[in-house]
Design a protein around this motif. Sequence first.
Motif, mmCIF file in Angstrom:
data_model
loop_
_atom_site.group_PDB
_atom_site.id
_atom_site.type_symbol
_atom_site.label_atom_id
_atom_site.label_comp_id
_atom_site.label_asym_id
_atom_site.label_seq_id
_atom_site.Cartn_x
_atom_site.Cartn_y
_atom_site.Cartn_z
ATOM 1 N N VAL A 190 0.825 -1.204 0.000
ATOM 2 C CA VAL A 190 0.000 0.000 0.000
ATOM 3 C C VAL A 190 0.864 1.260 0.000
ATOM 4 C CG1 VAL A 190 -1.886 -1.183 1.184
ATOM 5 C CG2 VAL A 190 -0.142 0.007 2.534
ATOM 6 N N ALA A 191 0.192 2.411 0.125
ATOM 7 C CA ALA A 191 0.838 3.723 0.175
ATOM 8 C C ALA A 191 1.452 4.065 -1.183
ATOM 9 C CB ALA A 191 1.845 3.802 1.311
ATOM 10 N N GLY A 289 -5.681 7.871 7.079
ATOM 11 C CA GLY A 289 -5.063 9.163 7.362
ATOM 12 C C GLY A 289 -4.789 10.020 6.137
ATOM 13 N N VAL A 290 -5.232 9.572 4.963
ATOM 14 C CA VAL A 290 -4.980 10.305 3.715
ATOM 15 C C VAL A 290 -6.183 11.189 3.392
ATOM 16 C CG1 VAL A 290 -4.493 10.101 1.247
ATOM 17 C CG2 VAL A 290 -3.515 8.451 2.862
ATOM 18 N N GLN A 291 -5.921 12.459 3.133
ATOM 19 C CA GLN A 291 -6.999 13.398 2.881
ATOM 20 C C GLN A 291 -6.801 14.132 1.560
ATOM 21 O OE1 GLN A 291 -9.714 13.850 5.150
ATOM 22 N NE2 GLN A 291 -10.557 14.829 3.296
ATOM 23 N N PHE A 293 -6.236 13.245 -1.538
ATOM 24 C CA PHE A 293 -5.031 12.816 -2.248
ATOM 25 C C PHE A 293 -5.255 11.378 -2.686
ATOM 26 C CE2 PHE A 293 -0.448 11.570 -2.408
ATOM 27 C CZ PHE A 293 0.023 12.623 -3.190
ATOM 28 N N ALA A 294 -4.668 11.002 -3.818
ATOM 29 C CA ALA A 294 -4.775 9.634 -4.308
ATOM 30 C C ALA A 294 -3.592 8.823 -3.794
ATOM 31 C CB ALA A 294 -4.811 9.608 -5.832
ATOM 32 N N PHE A 295 -3.879 7.703 -3.137
ATOM 33 C CA PHE A 295 -2.818 6.891 -2.553
ATOM 34 C C PHE A 295 -3.230 5.433 -2.539
ATOM 35 C CE2 PHE A 295 0.757 7.180 0.760
ATOM 36 C CZ PHE A 295 1.658 7.650 -0.173
ATOM 37 N N GLY A 296 -2.255 4.553 -2.350
ATOM 38 C CA GLY A 296 -2.498 3.124 -2.429
ATOM 39 C C GLY A 296 -3.228 2.570 -1.226
ATOM 40 N N VAL A 297 -4.407 1.984 -1.477
ATOM 41 C CA VAL A 297 -5.220 1.383 -0.417
ATOM 42 C C VAL A 297 -5.842 0.084 -0.934
ATOM 43 C CG1 VAL A 297 -5.778 3.521 0.809
ATOM 44 C CG2 VAL A 297 -7.181 2.819 -1.140
ATOM 45 N N PRO A 298 -6.163 -0.844 -0.036
ATOM 46 C CA PRO A 298 -6.839 -2.076 -0.454
ATOM 47 C C PRO A 298 -8.309 -1.789 -0.731
ATOM 48 C CG PRO A 298 -6.539 -2.066 1.925
ATOM 49 C CD PRO A 298 -5.848 -0.841 1.405
ATOM 50 N N VAL A 299 -8.808 -2.337 -1.835
ATOM 51 C CA VAL A 299 -10.182 -2.045 -2.252
ATOM 52 C C VAL A 299 -10.868 -3.291 -2.796
ATOM 53 C CG1 VAL A 299 -9.483 0.300 -2.886
ATOM 54 C CG2 VAL A 299 -9.656 -1.465 -4.667
ATOM 55 N N ILE A 300 -12.178 -3.147 -2.999
ATOM 56 C CA ILE A 300 -12.948 -4.114 -3.775
ATOM 57 C C ILE A 300 -13.266 -3.458 -5.105
ATOM 58 C CG2 ILE A 300 -15.098 -5.412 -3.968
ATOM 59 C CD1 ILE A 300 -13.295 -6.523 -1.824
ATOM 60 N N TYR A 322 2.983 3.821 6.889
ATOM 61 C CA TYR A 322 2.063 4.409 5.920
ATOM 62 C C TYR A 322 2.097 5.939 6.023
ATOM 63 C CZ TYR A 322 -2.095 4.581 2.940
ATOM 64 O OH TYR A 322 -2.952 4.799 1.898
ATOM 65 N N ASP A 323 2.063 6.448 7.248
ATOM 66 C CA ASP A 323 2.106 7.898 7.470
ATOM 67 C C ASP A 323 3.385 8.513 6.904
ATOM 68 O OD1 ASP A 323 -0.310 7.681 8.796
ATOM 69 O OD2 ASP A 323 0.578 7.727 10.797
#
Length: 339
Positions: A190-191, A289-291, A293-300, A322-323
Motif C-alpha cells: 500500500v501507500a 489518514g490520507v486526505q 489525495f490519491a494513494f495506495g489502499v486495499p479495495v474491492i 504508511y504515514d
Amino acid sequence: MCCCNNKKLVVFGSGRTGTAAAYACGMLDNFKEIMIIDTNKSKAIGKAIDIQQGLILQNKDTLVNGTDDVKQIKGADVIIITASVPHAAKPGLDVREVLLHGNRPLITKLATDIFGVVPAGTKQPLIIILTNPMDLILSQFIKTAKKVTNNKVDLKKVVGSGNWLDTARLKYYLSRAYNVAPSTIESYAVAQHGLKIVYLLSQTKINGELIETYIKTHKSANGKLLSMDDLLKVIDEARFGGQTIIKYVGNSDSTVYGPGISLQVLANAYLNDTKEKVVVSTWCDGQYGVQDFAFGVPVIMGKNGVEKILDLKISKQDQQNYDTSYRFSLELDRQKEKS
C-alpha cells in the motif's frame, strides 16, 4: 461473469507497457475494439496491426487500431493511460520521481482532452493510470478532472495501477524464500507506488498463518529459520523488484509484462464485476489518514469501479510506515509544484 464482447478499450501510449496492456486486455472476451493513441501516429498504427494479428491467432475478432486523434476515445468503456515523457530507467534511481516534472503537464492536458470527449459521472468510463510517479500523477489528473467537469467526475472510476504489481513482487520473493506457491501468500503493498511502498506485515500470511508467526516455525528454502531482519531483506528485494528487472535487461528498458497484466486485472474486475480484492491508488477522504489525495489502499473492484475501500486493522508499525510514505509523497508534490 459478463459474456458481452462489445466493449471499447483505449490505451494512451504505444510504448512497451501500453502495448503489453493492450495485448493482455485483448485476450479477454470483452473487447470488440481496442484503440491505441500516441502522438507518434505511425508507431501507434504499427503496434495496433501487430497486436491484432496476434489476437487473430487466438481466434479473437477484436478490431485494433492506432491513431493520434484523442477524439477517437468516444464510446470508450475503459481508458488506460501509460503515456509518459521519454526517459531512461537507471538502477539505484527512483525514476518515478524524476518523471514528475515532465509528466504533470502531460497528464493535465490528457485529463482536459479526455473529459472534453467522454462523459463524467454515471456513464463515465473506467480510467486507469499507470504513468509515473503514479500517485502524484493520478492526484493531478483528478484535480484537473474535477475542474473541467465542474466536480462531476466519478472518483470511483479513476484509479492508479502499481501497488497490486508491488504486491505480486512480494509474493514472488516470499514464495522463493520458502519454496511455496505464490497463491498461498496473502499480502498488501500500500501507500506510495515507489521506493516508499509499505508492505503490511500485519496482513501478510502464508497458508493462512501470519508471517511474523510463520517465520518462527517454518524453515526457509535453504533449511534455516529466518529472523525478522532476514524477512525485512526479502521485503527490500520486493521493494527494489522493478529495479532488479531493469538491471538484468538493461538501463534503457523497463518492466513490461507485470504492469501490463496488472492493468488487465483491473479492467477485468470492472467489466466482469468480479469484486476483486486488490490494491489501487484511489482518491482518499480520510482513509488510513490520507486526505484529498490519491494513494495506495486495499479495495474491492467491481462494476462501479472502487466499490469499497477496505478498513484493514493494521498494526501501529504499519500505520506509522504508511504515514511516513504519505508525508514523503505530499512533500514531493509540493516541491515539484513550486519548481
